[in-house]
Design an enzyme around this catalytic site. Structure first.
Site, PDB file in Angstrom:
ATOM      1  NE  ARG A  43      -1.271  -2.286   2.876  1.00 48.96           N
ATOM      2  CZ  ARG A  43      -1.484  -3.585   2.538  1.00 48.96           C
ATOM      3  NH1 ARG A  43      -2.704  -4.084   2.029  1.00 48.96           N
ATOM      4  NH2 ARG A  43      -0.510  -4.634   2.811  1.00 48.96           N
ATOM      5  CB  THR A  44       3.291   2.535   2.176  1.00 48.23           C
ATOM      6  OG1 THR A  44       2.677   1.993   3.416  1.00 48.23           O
ATOM      7  CG2 THR A  44       3.887   3.810   2.576  1.00 48.23           C
ATOM      8  CE  LYS A  75      27.245  -5.007  -6.960  1.00 48.81           C
ATOM      9  NZ  LYS A  75      27.817  -4.046  -7.932  1.00 48.81           N
ATOM     10  NE  ARG A  78       6.969   0.798   4.997  1.00 46.44           N
ATOM     11  CZ  ARG A  78       5.765   0.217   4.866  1.00 46.44           C
ATOM     12  NH1 ARG A  78       5.874  -1.159   4.814  1.00 46.44           N
ATOM     13  NH2 ARG A  78       4.599   0.761   5.262  1.00 46.44           N
ATOM     14  CG  HIS A  89       3.448   3.810   8.714  1.00 46.87           C
ATOM     15  ND1 HIS A  89       3.593   4.586   7.488  1.00 46.87           N
ATOM     16  CD2 HIS A  89       3.051   2.462   8.304  1.00 46.87           C
ATOM     17  CE1 HIS A  89       3.296   4.034   6.558  1.00 46.87           C
ATOM     18  NE2 HIS A  89       2.988   2.654   7.051  1.00 46.87           N
TER      19      HIS A  89
HETATM   20  N1   CP Z   1      -0.196  -0.294   5.875  1.00 48.26           N
HETATM   21  C1   CP Z   1       0.978  -0.418   5.403  1.00 48.26           C
HETATM   22  O1   CP Z   1       2.141   0.173   5.767  1.00 48.26           O
HETATM   23  O2   CP Z   1       0.882  -1.082   4.433  1.00 48.26           O
HETATM   24  P1   CP Z   1       2.339  -1.638   3.455  1.00 48.26           P
HETATM   25  O3   CP Z   1       3.165  -2.319   4.554  1.00 48.26           O
HETATM   26  O4   CP Z   1       1.462  -2.644   2.525  1.00 48.26           O
HETATM   27  O5   CP Z   1       2.803  -0.512   3.133  1.00 48.26           O
END
Ligand code: CP
Length: 320
Positions: free
Chosen positions: A65-66, A93, A115, A145
């Site tokens: 999603r993100t 590497k 992320r 998040h």
């Molecule tokens: N909600 C969320 O962060 O989903 P993803 O891990 O798919 O990005």
């Protein structure tokens, strides 16, 4: 920690955590997302707001999603965006995170969306990258998040209009959840009447009440009369010891069933940041049922991320 996110005028230039941000800043994000949400209903969904800007998505952890909604958000703002494939990059590497960042900087990047499994990775990059580059945290370890929390706030506001009369219950693995931490901060900053967390004792942080929540170990008691239910998955990848007897036992004691849903207000909405585990934290019929707004959350991720990208770049030094 928070000052790092703000420019000299107190405006948002990075988006790393909800902690310490004002109600005005959060409301500006929600209001801006509202206008982008209107845009997404039109035939031509693009605006030239970030034309000429280059955005790099750096996902050191998996995402559906993100990552996808950040990519779509950048496209709809007319930015040039690319998602680096970490598995095939020179990281494998032994190249350090900072060397990767400095090499991408040399390609005249304007924004990093990051992320990472390590808490604080986004802050570290923001501290060590060129001043004109904005950094957006797309999830760091168990810490935060913030863009997920803001799309959740946007979805709640769409359905409930304001926060001050709301009782919100967050159910599940609070201990390991960066989403829950950011949601609690956002809900409290926006003036939510009551934020409840519902979980077995082993999945609650110690002194959880200091986060501004009421803790329940009984789902039946905690769900009573709530307006919003947020389900969380068990973050098994972050559990270092056995915190639960079994998934079956967990569902029996903390799973959201049709019967338990009736304890909430009749017009309560059911949310989940995803990925969902059907039959572990939520009954399938609820995930797909009339009170579920789970897929609306996903759609709203695009408008909210468009808002955050455009606000931070416009507030940051050399941005147009
Ligand atoms: N909600 C969320 O962060 O989903 P993803 O891990 O798919 O990005």
């Amino acid at each position: 920690m928070t000052n790092l996110q703000l420019n000299t005028e107190g405006k948002l230039k990075h988006f790393l955590t909800i902690e310490g941000l004002s109600k005005e800043i959060l409301t500006e994000i929600l209001d801006t997302a509202e206008s982008f949400s209107e845009l997404s209903k039109q035939q031509v969904k693009k605006v030239p707001l970030l034309r000429g800007k280059t955005i790099v998505n750096l996902f050191f952890e998996n995402s559906t999603r993100t990552r996808t909604t950040f990519e779509l958000a950048a496209t709809r703002l007319s930015a040039d965006s690319l998602s680096m494939n970490i598995a095939t990059s020179a990281t494998s590497k032994g190249e350090s995170l900072l060397d990767t960042i400095h090499n991408l900087e040399a390609m005249h990047v304007d924004m990093f969306v990051v992320r990472h499994a390590i808490s604080g990775a986004g802050h570290f990059i923001a501290q060590n990258t060129a001043a004109h580059i904005s950094v957006i945290n797309a999830g760091d370890g168990q810490h935060a998040h913030p863009t997920q929390a803001m799309l959740d706030m946007f979805t709640i506001r769409q359905h409930k209009h304001s926060f001050d009369q709301l009782k919100v219950a967050i159910i599940g693995d609070i201990l390991h959840s960066r989403v829950a931490r950011s949601q609690i901060q956002a809900l409290n900053t926006l003036g939510t009447q009551e934020v409840r967390v519902i979980a077995p004792k082993t999945l609650l942080p110690s002194q959880v009440e200091s986060m501004g929540v009421t803790a329940y170990n009984s789902i039946e008691k905690g769900l009573k009369d709530v307006d919003v239910i947020i389900m969380l998955r068990l973050q098994k990848e972050r559990m270092t010891s056995a915190l639960l007897p079994s998934e079956r036992e967990y569902f029996k004691c903390f799973g959201l069933t049709e019967e338990r849903l009736k304890l909430a207000k009749p017009n309560a909405i059911v949310m989940h940041p995803g990925p969902i585990n059907r039959g572990v934290e939520i009954e399938s019929s609820i995930a797909d049922g009339p009170q579920s707004v789970i897929l609306q959350q996903v759609s709203n991720g695009i408008s909210v991320r468009m808002a955050i990208m455009s606000i931070t770049l416009q507030n940051n030094g050399e941005a147009a």
